[in-house]
Design a protein around this motif. Structure first.
Motif, PDB file in Angstrom:
ATOM      1  N   ILE A 247      86.529   9.346  -8.002  1.00  0.00           N
ATOM      2  CA  ILE A 247      85.828  10.203  -7.028  1.00  0.00           C
ATOM      3  C   ILE A 247      84.422   9.678  -6.792  1.00  0.00           C
ATOM      4  N   ILE A 248      83.729   9.332  -7.873  1.00  0.00           N
ATOM      5  CA  ILE A 248      82.370   8.793  -7.739  1.00  0.00           C
ATOM      6  C   ILE A 248      82.386   7.470  -6.974  1.00  0.00           C
ATOM      7  N   ALA A 249      83.361   6.613  -7.289  1.00  0.00           N
ATOM      8  CA  ALA A 249      83.469   5.330  -6.574  1.00  0.00           C
ATOM      9  C   ALA A 249      83.739   5.552  -5.094  1.00  0.00           C
ATOM     10  N   THR A 250      84.597   6.507  -4.782  1.00  0.00           N
ATOM     11  CA  THR A 250      84.919   6.791  -3.381  1.00  0.00           C
ATOM     12  C   THR A 250      83.696   7.326  -2.640  1.00  0.00           C
ATOM     13  N   ILE A 251      82.934   8.187  -3.300  1.00  0.00           N
ATOM     14  CA  ILE A 251      81.718   8.716  -2.668  1.00  0.00           C
ATOM     15  C   ILE A 251      80.734   7.578  -2.394  1.00  0.00           C
ATOM     16  N   CYS A 252      80.556   6.687  -3.370  1.00  0.00           N
ATOM     17  CA  CYS A 252      79.630   5.555  -3.178  1.00  0.00           C
ATOM     18  C   CYS A 252      80.093   4.656  -2.032  1.00  0.00           C
ATOM     19  N   ILE A 253      81.376   4.313  -2.032  1.00  0.00           N
ATOM     20  CA  ILE A 253      81.909   3.459  -0.958  1.00  0.00           C
ATOM     21  C   ILE A 253      81.775   4.164   0.388  1.00  0.00           C
ATOM     22  N   GLY A 254      82.080   5.452   0.425  1.00  0.00           N
ATOM     23  CA  GLY A 254      81.970   6.218   1.677  1.00  0.00           C
ATOM     24  C   GLY A 254      80.541   6.272   2.190  1.00  0.00           C
ATOM     25  N   LEU A 255      79.575   6.462   1.282  1.00  0.00           N
ATOM     26  CA  LEU A 255      78.168   6.498   1.714  1.00  0.00           C
ATOM     27  C   LEU A 255      77.699   5.131   2.203  1.00  0.00           C
ATOM     28  N   ILE A 256      78.105   4.084   1.500  1.00  0.00           N
ATOM     29  CA  ILE A 256      77.710   2.728   1.924  1.00  0.00           C
ATOM     30  C   ILE A 256      78.320   2.408   3.289  1.00  0.00           C
ATOM     31  N   LEU A 257      79.614   2.708   3.458  1.00  0.00           N
ATOM     32  CA  LEU A 257      80.265   2.451   4.757  1.00  0.00           C
ATOM     33  C   LEU A 257      79.657   3.326   5.860  1.00  0.00           C
ATOM     34  N   GLY A 258      79.336   4.565   5.526  1.00  0.00           N
ATOM     35  CA  GLY A 258      78.699   5.448   6.510  1.00  0.00           C
ATOM     36  C   GLY A 258      77.332   4.931   6.914  1.00  0.00           C
ATOM     37  N   PHE A 259      76.563   4.443   5.942  1.00  0.00           N
ATOM     38  CA  PHE A 259      75.239   3.892   6.235  1.00  0.00           C
ATOM     39  C   PHE A 259      75.349   2.667   7.155  1.00  0.00           C
ATOM     40  N   PHE A 260      76.282   1.758   6.810  1.00  0.00           N
ATOM     41  CA  PHE A 260      76.461   0.573   7.657  1.00  0.00           C
ATOM     42  C   PHE A 260      77.002   0.944   9.032  1.00  0.00           C
ATOM     43  N   SER A 261      77.845   1.965   9.118  1.00  0.00           N
ATOM     44  CA  SER A 261      78.345   2.364  10.443  1.00  0.00           C
ATOM     45  C   SER A 261      77.219   2.895  11.322  1.00  0.00           C
ATOM     46  N   VAL A 262      76.306   3.628  10.717  1.00  0.00           N
ATOM     47  CA  VAL A 262      75.175   4.154  11.492  1.00  0.00           C
ATOM     48  C   VAL A 262      74.300   2.997  11.951  1.00  0.00           C
ATOM     49  N   ILE A 263      74.058   2.031  11.069  1.00  0.00           N
ATOM     50  CA  ILE A 263      73.235   0.869  11.437  1.00  0.00           C
ATOM     51  C   ILE A 263      73.914   0.073  12.553  1.00  0.00           C
ATOM     52  N   VAL A 264      75.208  -0.167  12.442  1.00  0.00           N
ATOM     53  CA  VAL A 264      75.931  -0.920  13.479  1.00  0.00           C
ATOM     54  C   VAL A 264      75.941  -0.134  14.791  1.00  0.00           C
ATOM     55  N   TYR A 265      76.108   1.168  14.725  1.00  0.00           N
ATOM     56  CA  TYR A 265      76.115   1.986  15.933  1.00  0.00           C
ATOM     57  C   TYR A 265      74.777   1.892  16.660  1.00  0.00           C
ATOM     58  N   TYR A 266      73.680   2.094  15.904  1.00  0.00           N
ATOM     59  CA  TYR A 266      72.363   2.038  16.557  1.00  0.00           C
ATOM     60  C   TYR A 266      72.012   0.626  16.999  1.00  0.00           C
ATOM     61  N   ALA A 267      72.463  -0.369  16.258  1.00  0.00           N
ATOM     62  CA  ALA A 267      72.206  -1.751  16.690  1.00  0.00           C
ATOM     63  C   ALA A 267      72.959  -2.032  17.994  1.00  0.00           C
ATOM     64  N   GLY A 268      74.181  -1.564  18.088  1.00  0.00           N
ATOM     65  CA  GLY A 268      74.959  -1.725  19.319  1.00  0.00           C
ATOM     66  C   GLY A 268      74.340  -0.977  20.473  1.00  0.00           C
ATOM     67  N   MET A 269      73.837   0.212  20.211  1.00  0.00           N
ATOM     68  CA  MET A 269      73.193   0.983  21.277  1.00  0.00           C
ATOM     69  C   MET A 269      71.926   0.295  21.760  1.00  0.00           C
ATOM     70  N   MET A 270      71.177  -0.301  20.850  1.00  0.00           N
ATOM     71  CA  MET A 270      69.946  -0.993  21.239  1.00  0.00           C
ATOM     72  C   MET A 270      70.272  -2.233  22.072  1.00  0.00           C
ATOM     73  N   ILE A 271      71.346  -2.926  21.703  1.00  0.00           N
ATOM     74  CA  ILE A 271      71.748  -4.110  22.473  1.00  0.00           C
ATOM     75  C   ILE A 271      72.184  -3.688  23.874  1.00  0.00           C
ATOM     76  N   LEU A 272      72.980  -2.636  23.987  1.00  0.00           N
ATOM     77  CA  LEU A 272      73.402  -2.144  25.297  1.00  0.00           C
ATOM     78  C   LEU A 272      72.216  -1.636  26.122  1.00  0.00           C
ATOM     79  N   TYR A 273      71.303  -0.976  25.492  1.00  0.00           N
ATOM     80  CA  TYR A 273      70.135  -0.448  26.196  1.00  0.00           C
ATOM     81  C   TYR A 273      69.232  -1.563  26.690  1.00  0.00           C
ATOM     82  N   SER A 274      69.113  -2.630  25.863  1.00  0.00           N
ATOM     83  CA  SER A 274      68.262  -3.759  26.274  1.00  0.00           C
ATOM     84  C   SER A 274      68.892  -4.565  27.419  1.00  0.00           C
ATOM     85  N   LYS A 275      70.231  -4.631  27.507  1.00  0.00           N
ATOM     86  CA  LYS A 275      70.898  -5.372  28.576  1.00  0.00           C
ATOM     87  C   LYS A 275      70.818  -4.618  29.898  1.00  0.00           C
ATOM     88  N   ASN A 276      70.746  -3.309  29.843  1.00  0.00           N
ATOM     89  CA  ASN A 276      70.699  -2.514  31.072  1.00  0.00           C
ATOM     90  C   ASN A 276      69.301  -2.548  31.690  1.00  0.00           C
TER      91      ASN A 276
END
Length: 153
Positions: free
Chosen positions: A123-152
């Motif tokens: 359970i602890i391992a799953t929580i850690c993996i889930g938080l790490i993946l969630g953190f990277f997903s947020v970073i990738v999402y905002y990085a993608g949004m910034m790239i799209l915003y800069s191209k427009n």
């Protein structure tokens, strides 16, 4: 005559060599005459006894150990919850949680404790993996949004 009833020997035949075998008491405490008997071996009347009371009782059983065992957690609810965070390791946690419950119901508390600890670790391992993946997903999402915003622009 009544004094010697049941005894075959005369007082003259009683010698010091036989004194060590009377009643199993060592010869140092057995005296041939009552005048030489030590004070701690004489029988005193009840009126001469001290205030010390002697209480005789049967031996009691030793201390009883009451083993109070904490309820063993089976971690089913947290394991089901973490399946939403990262399902591959979450399913492993669910497996160990249900294994804990089955072992506890069968009375095997030693192995149930091991499975409970294992479920907790997953359970602890799953929580850690889930938080790490969630953190990277947020970073990738905002990085993608910034790239799209800069191209427009």
């Amino acid at each position: 005559m009544l004094e010697n009833a049941g005894y075959d020997q005369n007082e003259d035949e009683y010698t010091e060599k036989n004194a060590s075998f009377v009643l199993g008491v060592p010869s140092t405490y057995q005296m041939t005459s009552p005048q030489q008997e030590p004070e701690h071996l004489t029988c005193k009347p009840v009126t001469e006894l001290t205030n010390t009371e002697v209480v005789m009782r049967q031996p009691q059983p030793g201390p009883v150990m009451n083993i109070i065992q904490k309820p063993l957690p089976n971690h089913i609810v947290p394991a089901l919850f973490v399946c939403c965070m990262f399902w591959p390791t979450g399913l492993v946690a669910v497996y160990f949680a249900f294994k804990t419950r089955n072992l506890k119901l069968s009375g095997d508390y030693g192995n149930a404790k091991k499975m409970s600890d294992c479920a907790r670790k997953w359970i602890i391992a799953t929580i850690c993996i889930g938080l790490i993946l969630g953190f990277f997903s947020v970073i990738v999402y905002y990085a993608g949004m910034m790239i799209l915003y800069s191209k427009n622009k």
